[in-house]
Design a protein around this motif. Structure first.
Motif, PDB file in Angstrom:
ATOM      1  N   SER A   1       0.824  -1.204   0.000  1.00  0.00           N
ATOM      2  CA  SER A   1       0.000   0.000   0.000  1.00  0.00           C
ATOM      3  C   SER A   1       0.861   1.257   0.000  1.00  0.00           C
ATOM      4  N   ALA A   2       1.938   1.219   0.822  1.00  0.00           N
ATOM      5  CA  ALA A   2       2.834   2.374   0.867  1.00  0.00           C
ATOM      6  C   ALA A   2       3.502   2.598  -0.483  1.00  0.00           C
ATOM      7  N   GLU A   3       3.864   1.490  -1.158  1.00  0.00           N
ATOM      8  CA  GLU A   3       4.503   1.632  -2.464  1.00  0.00           C
ATOM      9  C   GLU A   3       3.518   2.189  -3.493  1.00  0.00           C
ATOM     10  N   GLN A   4       2.265   1.747  -3.432  1.00  0.00           N
ATOM     11  CA  GLN A   4       1.266   2.289  -4.337  1.00  0.00           C
ATOM     12  C   GLN A   4       1.039   3.776  -4.085  1.00  0.00           C
ATOM     13  N   ASP A   5       0.961   4.131  -2.786  1.00  0.00           N
ATOM     14  CA  ASP A   5       0.799   5.544  -2.461  1.00  0.00           C
ATOM     15  C   ASP A   5       2.013   6.351  -2.922  1.00  0.00           C
ATOM     16  N   GLY A   6       3.203   5.765  -2.708  1.00  0.00           N
ATOM     17  CA  GLY A   6       4.419   6.464  -3.129  1.00  0.00           C
ATOM     18  C   GLY A   6       4.489   6.626  -4.631  1.00  0.00           C
ATOM     19  N   LEU A   7       4.106   5.581  -5.377  1.00  0.00           N
ATOM     20  CA  LEU A   7       4.110   5.661  -6.836  1.00  0.00           C
ATOM     21  C   LEU A   7       3.113   6.710  -7.312  1.00  0.00           C
ATOM     22  N   TYR A   8       1.933   6.730  -6.688  1.00  0.00           N
ATOM     23  CA  TYR A   8       0.951   7.757  -7.048  1.00  0.00           C
ATOM     24  C   TYR A   8       1.508   9.148  -6.753  1.00  0.00           C
ATOM     25  N   LYS A   9       2.214   9.263  -5.615  1.00  0.00           N
ATOM     26  CA  LYS A   9       2.725  10.583  -5.227  1.00  0.00           C
ATOM     27  C   LYS A   9       3.789  11.081  -6.197  1.00  0.00           C
ATOM     28  N   VAL A  10       4.706  10.191  -6.636  1.00  0.00           N
ATOM     29  CA  VAL A  10       5.742  10.651  -7.560  1.00  0.00           C
ATOM     30  C   VAL A  10       5.141  11.020  -8.908  1.00  0.00           C
ATOM     31  N   LYS A  11       4.136  10.263  -9.349  1.00  0.00           N
ATOM     32  CA  LYS A  11       3.481  10.601 -10.615  1.00  0.00           C
ATOM     33  C   LYS A  11       2.742  11.930 -10.498  1.00  0.00           C
ATOM     34  N   GLU A  12       2.050  12.102  -9.372  1.00  0.00           N
ATOM     35  CA  GLU A  12       1.314  13.345  -9.166  1.00  0.00           C
ATOM     36  C   GLU A  12       2.271  14.530  -9.079  1.00  0.00           C
ATOM     37  N   SER A  13       3.379  14.366  -8.349  1.00  0.00           N
ATOM     38  CA  SER A  13       4.343  15.453  -8.195  1.00  0.00           C
ATOM     39  C   SER A  13       4.975  15.815  -9.534  1.00  0.00           C
ATOM     40  N   ALA A  14       5.340  14.786 -10.324  1.00  0.00           N
ATOM     41  CA  ALA A  14       5.912  15.064 -11.646  1.00  0.00           C
ATOM     42  C   ALA A  14       4.905  15.767 -12.545  1.00  0.00           C
ATOM     43  N   SER A  15       3.654  15.330 -12.492  1.00  0.00           N
ATOM     44  CA  SER A  15       2.616  15.950 -13.322  1.00  0.00           C
ATOM     45  C   SER A  15       2.373  17.397 -12.907  1.00  0.00           C
ATOM     46  N   ASN A  16       2.293  17.651 -11.589  1.00  0.00           N
ATOM     47  CA  ASN A  16       2.073  19.021 -11.116  1.00  0.00           C
ATOM     48  C   ASN A  16       3.234  19.936 -11.501  1.00  0.00           C
ATOM     49  N   ALA A  17       4.453  19.431 -11.352  1.00  0.00           N
ATOM     50  CA  ALA A  17       5.623  20.234 -11.718  1.00  0.00           C
ATOM     51  C   ALA A  17       5.656  20.511 -13.212  1.00  0.00           C
TER      52      ALA A  17
ATOM     53  N   PHE B   1       7.587  23.842  -5.776  1.00  0.00           N
ATOM     54  CA  PHE B   1       7.618  22.395  -6.009  1.00  0.00           C
ATOM     55  C   PHE B   1       7.587  21.634  -4.686  1.00  0.00           C
ATOM     56  N   GLU B   2       8.389  22.091  -3.724  1.00  0.00           N
ATOM     57  CA  GLU B   2       8.427  21.421  -2.427  1.00  0.00           C
ATOM     58  C   GLU B   2       7.065  21.459  -1.739  1.00  0.00           C
ATOM     59  N   LYS B   3       6.379  22.599  -1.874  1.00  0.00           N
ATOM     60  CA  LYS B   3       5.055  22.721  -1.270  1.00  0.00           C
ATOM     61  C   LYS B   3       4.068  21.771  -1.939  1.00  0.00           C
ATOM     62  N   MET B   4       4.145  21.680  -3.291  1.00  0.00           N
ATOM     63  CA  MET B   4       3.249  20.775  -4.013  1.00  0.00           C
ATOM     64  C   MET B   4       3.509  19.317  -3.645  1.00  0.00           C
ATOM     65  N   ALA B   5       4.769  18.974  -3.396  1.00  0.00           N
ATOM     66  CA  ALA B   5       5.135  17.577  -3.143  1.00  0.00           C
ATOM     67  C   ALA B   5       5.045  17.197  -1.674  1.00  0.00           C
ATOM     68  N   SER B   6       4.733  18.157  -0.799  1.00  0.00           N
ATOM     69  CA  SER B   6       4.710  17.856   0.628  1.00  0.00           C
ATOM     70  C   SER B   6       3.531  16.960   0.978  1.00  0.00           C
ATOM     71  N   GLY B   7       3.643  16.268   2.057  1.00  0.00           N
ATOM     72  CA  GLY B   7       2.579  15.373   2.501  1.00  0.00           C
ATOM     73  C   GLY B   7       3.171  14.155   3.183  1.00  0.00           C
ATOM     74  N   LYS B   8       2.438  13.064   3.103  1.00  0.00           N
ATOM     75  CA  LYS B   8       2.925  11.820   3.702  1.00  0.00           C
ATOM     76  C   LYS B   8       4.265  11.431   3.095  1.00  0.00           C
ATOM     77  N   PHE B   9       4.394  11.569   1.792  1.00  0.00           N
ATOM     78  CA  PHE B   9       5.665  11.374   1.086  1.00  0.00           C
ATOM     79  C   PHE B   9       6.042  12.692   0.414  1.00  0.00           C
ATOM     80  N   SER B  10       7.327  12.981   0.391  1.00  0.00           N
ATOM     81  CA  SER B  10       7.803  14.231  -0.226  1.00  0.00           C
ATOM     82  C   SER B  10       8.896  13.895  -1.239  1.00  0.00           C
ATOM     83  N   PRO B  11       8.511  13.635  -2.485  1.00  0.00           N
ATOM     84  CA  PRO B  11       9.525  13.286  -3.494  1.00  0.00           C
ATOM     85  C   PRO B  11      10.450  14.466  -3.811  1.00  0.00           C
ATOM     86  N   GLU B  12      11.663  14.118  -4.238  1.00  0.00           N
ATOM     87  CA  GLU B  12      12.579  15.122  -4.778  1.00  0.00           C
ATOM     88  C   GLU B  12      12.166  15.391  -6.231  1.00  0.00           C
ATOM     89  N   ILE B  13      12.227  16.655  -6.635  1.00  0.00           N
ATOM     90  CA  ILE B  13      11.811  17.032  -7.995  1.00  0.00           C
ATOM     91  C   ILE B  13      12.963  17.735  -8.691  1.00  0.00           C
TER      92      ILE B  13
END
Length: 581
Positions: free
Chosen positions: A10-26, A195-207
């Motif tokens: 579940s964490a990996e799915q959430d993390g994968l969703y988060k990196v995709k979302e962060s990349a898309s938002n950026a 970018f950091e603000k957009m990526a913040s949350g449970k997981f915070s990917p590097e962009i």
């Protein structure tokens, strides 16, 4: 172990969703910046006075300024001030004048160091020659400002071309040549914080944002500025190759040639679920102790949710379409039923509103038609008196124009909803003839109509807005000849009418934008009769398979294609009256 495995998955799915979302938002944020520079460049060409002054100033070497030169410089300065104030992320708006290698700029905070800026952008400017189209983006760099302060920026640049025959002062034609470069400098640190603000949350990917060569444009870690990203592999199917210890999502912008990359280390995901893993044993023990109580509560909750659905069905049966079932966060069948039920109510309510609004629009049109018919014979007689007076003075041209106007007016106030194609074309012919009399030297129109379609039906005045668009946007009265061609033919079970001109046309981007507007048009705008309203009118009457399409090439002209069903006037009138209620 299965619970822990589920937590990790579940964490990996959430993390994968988060990196995709962060990349898309950026990526969306970066595309907003590039689109803004494109629109700012186009704005130069939209204002004729500003356009002429700027192009004249930018195309010549000026040693002794005259009044016109000062005016041109003032216009450019005002334009740069407007550009710099458009976006809080902008540090500077810069115009580089190629012929004299002069720099004009407006800075929002500190004063730009011109020599440092030119040194940082020399290689980029050299690439932006007469053959370069589109935008250019530079990797971030440290730019000197007043008081020797260095700030990290990146730049998006666009060529400015002379769209008409300017002279460089030595009889050299500047037509379509690059005479200047508009550069917008963006605050790299501010955008990174965004970018950091957009990526913040449970997981915070590097962009990171990388050029097509792997040079770093933006980096939320700040570790790779001034370098080529070491994990960049341009020849690989995936441009970023990391060890399996990280989740990676990358997007590519073909227009500017850069990558947006979001990276999430798996170690960060494990930290987020560690506390959950530590409590698994305790949770299992508690669940075993309260298994019976939990079952009873679950059954009651399930029964309550079923009762909510039954209550909602009863409300709708009584005519209350505003009632909605509360949607929980549980992803189960009951929740799915609730979501679909709410969606069904929304669609039903929208459909009812659509029919109701259409009925209001029809009644509004009938009221306007009745108002337009007030004492029409007085207006006919008045136009006839004016025509005879013009003829008595030998002004046959004015008399003919008044006669055409009377015919158009007589046709317009008739209460018919549907006419034959022959009558509609006769109305269009009178409309074009009126313009032809006024501009007889430079307007030529031609009807190429298959006579076999004359007796089929068409909604009244469906073609006039399209012809009016051609007269407004395509006819250039400075040219000796302007052609408008109306073609009509039958294609299987459709009537196709094409209205073509030989005007300046439009580029692919503008054409595609208009097509997209036609695709998403959802309501008729009484204040703007044009392509979208004709398209919407056809689709409301006949369905999504009919409507308006447009094709255009820059400097070649535009063709608008109208498709309606092959029906007699009586059949089509029955459909229209049925739709109108």
């Amino acid at each position: 172990m299965s619970v822990i495995h589920s937590l990790k998955r579940s964490a990996e799915q959430d993390g994968l969703y988060k990196v995709k979302e962060s990349a898309s938002n950026a990526m969306n944020y970066m595309e907003e910046k590039s689109e803004s520079v494109t629109l700012l460049t186009r704005q130069i060409y939209l204002n004729p006075v500003q356009h002429q002054s700027m192009m004249d100033f930018l195309s010549r070497k000026i040693t002794n300024y005259n009044e016109a030169d000062y005016m041109g410089a003032t216009v450019i300065n005002n334009y740069l001030n407007a550009v710099a104030s458009l976006d809080n992320d902008i540090f500077d708006a810069v115009l580089y004048k190629k012929i004299s290698k002069d720099l004009m700029f407006t800075s929002n905070h500190l004063i730009l160091n011109s020599q440092s800026f030119i040194a940082n952008n020399t290689s980029s400017f050299k690439k932006m020659d007469d053959d370069f189209y589109g935008l250019s983006i530079t990797p971030s760099y440290l730019q000197d400002y007043a008081t020797s302060k260095e700030l990290r920026i990146f730049s998006i640049s666009s060529n400015i071309r002379a769209p008409f025959a300017l002279s460089a002062g030595d009889n050299t034609s500047m037509y379509n040549r690059s005479i200047a470069i508009l550069t917008v400098n963006y605050n790299a640190e501010r955008i990174v914080r965004h970018f950091e603000k957009m990526a913040s949350g449970k997981f915070s990917p590097e962009i990171m944002v990388l050029s097509q060569n792997g040079d770093v444009i933006l980096d939320t870690t700040g570790d790779y500025y001034g370098k080529t990203y070491p994990h960049f592999r341009p020849d690989s199917p995936t441009p970023i190759n990391l060890e399996p210890s990280s989740l990676v999502s990358s997007l590519y912008n073909e227009k500017l040639g850069y990558y947006v990359v979001a990276i999430l280390p798996r170690s960060q995901m494990m930290v987020s679920i560690q506390s959950s893993i530590n409590t698994v044993v305790l949770i299992a023990a508690v669940c075993a102790a309260f298994a019976l109580c939990f079952g009873i509560v679950s059954i009651r909750l399930f029964s309550r949710r079923v009762n909510l659905i039954n209550k909602a069905i009863q409300k709708v049966q009584m005519g209350n379409l505003n009632y909605r079932i509360p949607v929980s966060k549980n992803q189960d069948e009951i929740n799915s039923i609730a979501v679909n039920f709410n969606h069904m109510c929304n669609m039903l309510k929208d459909y009812i509103n659509k029919i109701y609004i259409s009925d209001l629009l029809q009644k509004d049109a009938q009221i306007h038609a009745l108002q337009a018919q007030i004492n029409p014979h007085f207006l006919y007689n008045t136009l006839e008196v004016i025509r005879m007076e013009a003829l008595s003075y030998g002004d046959e041209s004015t008399g003919h124009m008044i006669e055409l106007l009377a015919q158009l007016f007589r046709n317009s106030i008739k209460g018919e909803l549907v006419v034959t194609i022959k009558d509609e074309l006769e109305f269009c012919n009178n409309y074009l003839e009126l313009y032809h009399v006024r501009y007889s030297n430079n307007l030529i129109f031609d009807f190429q109509i298959d006579e076999n379609i004359h007796q089929f039906g068409i909604p009244k005045h469906l073609l006039q807005p399209i012809i009016e668009n051609a007269l407004i946007h395509a006819v250039d009265h400075s040219r000796p000849e302007n052609h408008i061609t109306i073609q009509g033919y039958r294609q299987e079970q459709q009537i196709v009418i094409e209205i073509s001109d030989d005007g300046q046309g439009m580029d692919d981007s503008t054409r595609d934008q208009i097509r997209e507007q036609l695709r998403i048009t959802s309501e008729i705008n009484h204040n703007k009769i044009g392509l979208s309203n004709v398209h919407r009118r056809i689709q409301l009457l006949f369905g999504k398979e009919y409507g308006v399409d447009i094709d255009s090439k820059s400097d070649k002209g535009t063709t608008v294609r109208i498709c309606i069903p092959t029906k007699s006037r009586e059949e089509m009138l029955s459909d229209v009256q049925s739709f109108a209620g």
